[in-house]
Structures are given as structure tokens and as C-alpha cells.
Design an enzyme around this catalytic site. Sequence first.
Site, short mmCIF file in Angstrom:
data_model
loop_
_atom_site.label_atom_id
_atom_site.label_comp_id
_atom_site.label_asym_id
_atom_site.label_seq_id
_atom_site.Cartn_x
_atom_site.Cartn_y
_atom_site.Cartn_z
N LYS A 1 4.10 -7.21 -6.69
CA LYS A 1 5.09 -8.27 -6.48
C LYS A 1 4.97 -9.47 -7.41
CE LYS A 1 7.07 -8.16 -2.29
NZ LYS A 1 7.37 -8.17 -0.86
N ILE A 2 4.51 -9.26 -8.64
CA ILE A 2 4.53 -10.41 -9.57
C ILE A 2 5.98 -10.79 -9.89
CG2 ILE A 2 2.23 -10.08 -10.61
CD1 ILE A 2 3.68 -9.06 -13.08
N HIS B 1 4.58 0.89 6.37
CA HIS B 1 4.50 1.10 4.92
C HIS B 1 5.88 1.49 4.39
CE1 HIS B 1 -0.08 2.04 5.33
NE2 HIS B 1 0.24 0.83 5.73
N GLN C 1 -3.33 -1.88 7.16
CA GLN C 1 -3.75 -3.27 7.31
C GLN C 1 -4.46 -3.77 6.03
OE1 GLN C 1 -4.71 -1.12 10.41
NE2 GLN C 1 -2.54 -1.46 10.68
N LYS D 1 0.83 -1.22 0.00
CA LYS D 1 0.00 0.00 0.00
C LYS D 1 0.86 1.25 0.00
CE LYS D 1 -1.87 -1.39 3.80
NZ LYS D 1 -1.35 -2.77 3.87
#
Length: 427
Positions: A331-332, A41, A224, A16
Site C-alpha cells: 500500500k505505498i 483476507h 492477524q 497478507k
Amino acid sequence: MSAFVVLGAQWGDEGKGKMTDYLAEKADVVVRFQGGNNAGHTVEVGEKQYKLHLIPSGILYDNKLNIIGNGVVLDPKAMFEEIDYLEGLGVEVTPEKLLISDRTQVIMPYHRILDGLKERARGKNDIGTTGKGIGPCYTDKAERSGIRVCDLMHEKEFEEKLRKNIEDKNAIISLYGGETLDYDTVYNEYMAYAERMRPYVQDTSVTIYDEIKANKNVLFEGAQGSLLDIDYGTYPYVTSSNTVAGGVCTGTGVGPTMITNAVGIAKAYTTRVGKGPFPTELNDEIGDWIREKGHEYGVTTGRSRRCGWLDLVILKSTARVSGLTSFAVTKIDTLGGLEKIKMCTGYKLGDKVIDYFPASLEDLAKCEPIYEEFDGWDDSVADARSYDELPKNAKAYLNRIAEFTGTRISIIGVGPKRDQTITIDEL
Ligand code: GDP
Ligand code: IMO
Ligand code: MG
């Protein structure tokens, strides 16, 4: 005008911070609406890495207004430490750049103490909280004994409320066998915070309304994730606030009709910190491999994150509950190098197949994930800067997410840096 929400679609740590920072370039205002310094973060800009807990991620720009909304629980000690940390890195945090709602609840030392004592008392049923006093502070809010920022600004009111709270909380702390607090010490500490905080305090509901009406772009930064939501998460293994898009309205004082978009940040696999159910968890060498490759260690507590396959049942539930207009998939690149990649598309519960997330932990424990298998892709994915440049197998994986959840993908993350981002369409 645009007022859009960026929220976690899983159990937190989806990226995020990075996505907020990326999208904040086009925003005028960035607002936190819930949670506190339990959040961690990470934002990477150039060679610098910033770890933010309470301050909105828009602070890294010189010309954005950042707001801590009333739905947040604010620990002044942690906030000033974070401000000092940022200023040490050359980021200015002036009242021109940061505002705090006068209705925000304040985390007191007894909240942190009680968080620890209650966890200890839960024994093997502990939640695995971050220990920052989040739950006890929200408890006081609901119980109507909380101290708000506006109380801190009024010495007499603060004095009365603190005296009563110290008396009550010391009794509970003693019951749990903890060390009690001294009224004068807490009073003096918080009066010093009050003076430093005063220039930042405002009725921010009015500020946000005026900004939206003036056609500014307002970004609401979630902390979160959906499954840590107090109502829609894996209760009681959740945090104590509403992390779903609905939390924006009550947490900032903005009406639902003013919100135009909600983007769910979804990691290409799943992680979770702390205790609680996790149907697609991988307690094997693939789970360990993902943890190491993705550096899946907590920003706030340093704990290692549990890792597992992507769970579309979760993403579909998040899309519904938060009315998502799109997903940003992060995050691929981390999955690059795996020969086969699995994705959960339903749960077998007894003789039924379900594609929604059950409320009961007993039912959830009986759920067996149903998987679809995909061919993997290689590490070159980190260099892609457009959808067309992505390997065909990665595209097939992403397309399945959009198809199953009925929600388009607007952004793809291929690395932690600002520029390692692919925009498919503008929000
Ligand atoms: P947040 O709590 O949702 O902001 O996420 P965290 O910062 O706790 O964890 C996400 C981690 O992944 C951070 O270290 C980010 O720098 C990193 N990250 C974010 N997006 C990507 C991405 O697309 N690829 C990679 N490799 N890392 C990413
Ligand atoms: P970001 O914003 C991941 C988890 C804790 C624990 C539960 C309750 O970085 O995604 P709390 O201290 O809130 O009472 O703990 O919630 N948790 C998080 N997990 N990311 C977070 O924030 C989290 N904030 C809280 O680990 O399981
Ligand atoms: Mg995090």
C-alpha cells in the site's frame, strides 16, 4: 525445497491475502496455521474480488493443495458457508484442493455465544473481538475440554464430549444471562457437518512433511499480525493464538529446521481494528484521509480501522521475534498525494529513548513516538512495475525501513491486484 511463512507484521490487515495469492503462484501447498474466521483476507484477481476468512488463499488456483492446520480453530458452519460462497464464484473446493487436520479444534455455538457475553461483561474494558468464538474455543483447547475434528469423526466420542460441554457451558451461559443451548439441536447440526467434512480430514502434519521432503514449495499463510500475538502482542488486546512465525511449528506439526524463509507483510502505514494501544494513531484529518484512500474498513466485521503513521519500532520487534528474512511492504500507493509522510523510529519513555516494544501497557501509554519526516510522492506510484520506476522519495522511505529494521525488502505492493506488485528479489 522451500517452506516459507507469510505473516502480518503489525495489527493485521497488512495485505497478507493479496501477498499469499501472489506468492502462491510458485507454491504447491498453502497452509493456515492459526486463527480462524476472525481473519478477513481480500484477494483481487482480474475484475473479481474474493473475501476469504478460513480457507487458505491458495484456493483460488486450480492446482494448489490447501491445508487447514491443527493450530486453527474451525467453525464448520462458517467454513461451509465460505465453500458455498467460493463455489458460487466458480472456485472449486474439493478434497483434492483442501485438507483439514484431524487435530484442529472445532468452534461450537457456545463459543460464539460466550464470546459475545464475555465482551458485554467486560463493559468499557472490552477487547473489541470479532465475536466469532475464537477466544472461548482456544480457552477450551488449553483447558482440555475442546472438541477436535477427529472427535467429530467418531460419533460416540463426540456424543460424550458434547453432552459434558453443553452441560458446563449452559451453566456459564445462564450465569451471564444468555440463552442456553439444546443438546439435540447442536448434535444434529454438527453430525451433518461431520459427514460433509469427512472426505477432507487427514493427519496433515504427515502430508506437509512428505510435501517438503519431495522438494515441493510450501507456503504458511498467517492470519492477524505480530502485535495481536497472544505472547508478543499488546496483551490483553490481542487474539488468542500465536501469530508469529513460531506458531507455524506447533500449528502444523512441522519442525523449525524445515522452515527456510519468513516474510513479514508490512503496510506502509499502520492500522488497527478493535481496542488497545496504538502509539502512532492519527486522530485527525490525515488519519481520516488515509482511511478513505486505503478503504480501511474491516473485511470480517465492517468496522472502521484506526489509522496512523508507520511504526518502525513495531517492525523491528516483528523482525526479531519471527526471524524475518524479508519484508513485503504493501500500500505505498495509498500514501501517494501526501506532501509529508512521517515514520516513527523510537519512543521517548521518561528520559530514555527506546527502540523496542514494551510489554507493559502502562509503559506503552507513556511512550511518545519520535518521528522522522519524509517528502511524499504522487499517485503515479501505482503504475510502477519495477523498483527503478518508483519515485525517488518512495525509494528513500523504503530504504529507511530496511536500514532501521536490518531486514531487506523483497516485495512491494502498489495496488490491490495481483499484477500491482514489484518483486525485488525472488524468495
Ligand atoms: P489481510 O487481512 O492482511 O489479508 O488484509 P485485508 O484484506 O484485510 O486488507 C488489505 C486491503 O488492502 C485489501 O482490501 C487488499 O485488497 C488491499 N491491498 C493489498 N495490498 C495492497 C496494495 O499494495 N495497495 C492497495 N492500494 N491495496 C492493497
Ligand atoms: P486478518 O487476518 C485485524 C482483532 C480484533 C480484536 C482482537 C481479538 O484479516 O489480519 P478475536 O476475535 O480474534 O478474539 O479478536 O483481534 N483481530 C483482527 N484485527 N485483522 C484480523 O485478521 C483480526 N483478527 C482479529 O479486532 O481487536
Ligand atoms: Mg484482514
